[in-house]
Structure formats: structure tokens, C-alpha cells
Design an enzyme around this catalytic site. Structure first.
Site, PDB file in Angstrom:
ATOM      1  N   HIS A  51       0.869  -1.177   0.000  1.00  0.00           N
ATOM      2  CA  HIS A  51       0.000   0.000   0.000  1.00  0.00           C
ATOM      3  C   HIS A  51       0.908   1.230   0.000  1.00  0.00           C
ATOM      4  O   HIS A  51       2.110   1.134   0.261  1.00  0.00           O
ATOM      5  CB  HIS A  51      -0.885   0.007   1.233  1.00  0.00           C
ATOM      6  N   GLU A  53       1.312   3.817   2.068  1.00  0.00           N
ATOM      7  CA  GLU A  53       2.015   4.111   3.321  1.00  0.00           C
ATOM      8  C   GLU A  53       3.092   3.071   3.610  1.00  0.00           C
ATOM      9  O   GLU A  53       4.200   3.424   4.039  1.00  0.00           O
ATOM     10  CB  GLU A  53       1.017   4.153   4.488  1.00  0.00           C
ATOM     11  N   SER A  78      -7.329   7.855   3.240  1.00  0.00           N
ATOM     12  CA  SER A  78      -7.433   7.409   4.623  1.00  0.00           C
ATOM     13  C   SER A  78      -6.770   6.039   4.802  1.00  0.00           C
ATOM     14  O   SER A  78      -7.056   5.114   4.047  1.00  0.00           O
ATOM     15  CB  SER A  78      -8.922   7.334   4.995  1.00  0.00           C
ATOM     16  N   CYS A  80      -5.787   2.331   5.715  1.00  0.00           N
ATOM     17  CA  CYS A  80      -6.480   1.087   6.054  1.00  0.00           C
ATOM     18  C   CYS A  80      -5.969   0.550   7.393  1.00  0.00           C
ATOM     19  O   CYS A  80      -4.989   1.063   7.946  1.00  0.00           O
ATOM     20  CB  CYS A  80      -6.255   0.057   4.945  1.00  0.00           C
ATOM     21  N   CYS A  83      -2.096  -0.317   7.302  1.00  0.00           N
ATOM     22  CA  CYS A  83      -1.225   0.854   7.315  1.00  0.00           C
ATOM     23  C   CYS A  83      -1.328   1.595   8.648  1.00  0.00           C
ATOM     24  O   CYS A  83      -0.326   2.070   9.178  1.00  0.00           O
ATOM     25  CB  CYS A  83      -1.560   1.762   6.139  1.00  0.00           C
ATOM     26  N   ASP A 143      -8.353  -4.288  -3.683  1.00  0.00           N
ATOM     27  CA  ASP A 143      -7.403  -3.554  -2.851  1.00  0.00           C
ATOM     28  C   ASP A 143      -7.933  -3.352  -1.440  1.00  0.00           C
ATOM     29  O   ASP A 143      -7.157  -3.380  -0.489  1.00  0.00           O
ATOM     30  CB  ASP A 143      -7.076  -2.199  -3.491  1.00  0.00           C
TER      31      ASP A 143
END
Length: 146
Positions: A51, A53, A78, A80, A83, A143
């Protein structure tokens, strides 16, 4: 005018999109400097963990714990639960979120853990994700684990 660090995260998201991936970007900032940058590369790497981040943290390299405690992580979307878990694990005290309109991550859990979360709801971030979700809903659902 867009915050320059959010703009760097947006630029990362655009790199990911241009490479056939999901347009989510992130930068890790310490003492006013970007020390890690990345974008979602799940498609490009066939990965379940790359991802935006996570990729930014990976690209920052191995750092002493005290460095993370002085950082802010910027992300176009935002974060998840995965992350958010990494943000909590490394005690990153501040998260700046480009938008949470198209996806609400684990912001409340971050806040309950003492992390400052600042949501900007940046129009460019929102439109980029809306366009992507409309164009590739199956990839987007994959995802986010749907």
C-alpha cells in the site's frame, strides 16, 4: 494552494496510476524533510502489502525508533487497518490524510491510540480516487478486501 508534502504524496499516487496501479501515494516527513516516499504497488509487484504508506515506510529504510516518533506521514487516502497498524507500531504521531470521502480507513482507531489525524479532503485526491474506482471497480474492491 496544496501543502507541498501532500502534493508530493499526490505526485506519488499519479506515478502509481501511470504504472497501471492504484493511485494512492504517501510520504514520510521528519523535521521538515521527506525521508521516504512511495505509492501503492500491489498491482506492479503482485503484492498484498505494498500500500502507499507501507511503500513509503519501506523506502525510508530502517530507522531508529526515535526518528519515527518525530515524523508525520502524508497519505492521499485514509489509511487502512494494515497501514494504521504500521503507523501505530512505529509511533508516528501525526497523519495527514488527503481524503476520506471515497474510503474511510482506520482513522478512529488511530485517534483512540493518540495519533493526531488531520483530514484535508483535498479535491484532487477525491477526484483521482472517484475516477479510478469508476474505471476499475474490481481492482479497487480487491485492494480494500471486498
Amino acid at each position: 494552494m496544496t501543502d507541498p508534502f501532500l502534493q508530493a504524496a499526490i505526485d506519488e499516487a499519479k506515478k502509481g496510476l501511470a504504472a497501471g496501479g492504484i493511485p494512492i501515494g504517501s510520504v514520510l516527513v521528519c523535521d521538515g524533510k521527506i525521508i521516504g516516499r512511495g505509492h501503492n504497488q500491489r498491482v506492479q509487484h503482485g503484492s498484498v502489502i505494498h500500500h502507499g504508506e507501507m511503500n513509503a515506510l519501506e523506502n525510508a529504510g530502517r530507522l531508529p525508533a526515535k526518528v519515527y516518533e518525530r515524523c508525520t506521514i502524508y497519505t492521499t487516502l485514509s489509511p487502512c487497518p494494515m497501514c494504521s497498524g504500521a503507523i501505530k507500531l512505529y509511533k508516528i504521531p501525526h497523519v495527514v490524510v488527503g481524503e476520506n470521502v471515497t474510503f474511510m480507513g482506520d482513522e478512529e482507531h488511530l485517534r483512540q491510540s493518540g495519533v493526531s489525524v488531520n483530514v484535508l479532503n483535498n479535491a484532487e485526491c477525491i477526484q483521482m480516487m472517484k475516477d479510478f474506482i469508476a474505471a476499475k471497480p474490481q481492482l479497487w474492491n480487491e485492494d480494500i478486501g471486498v
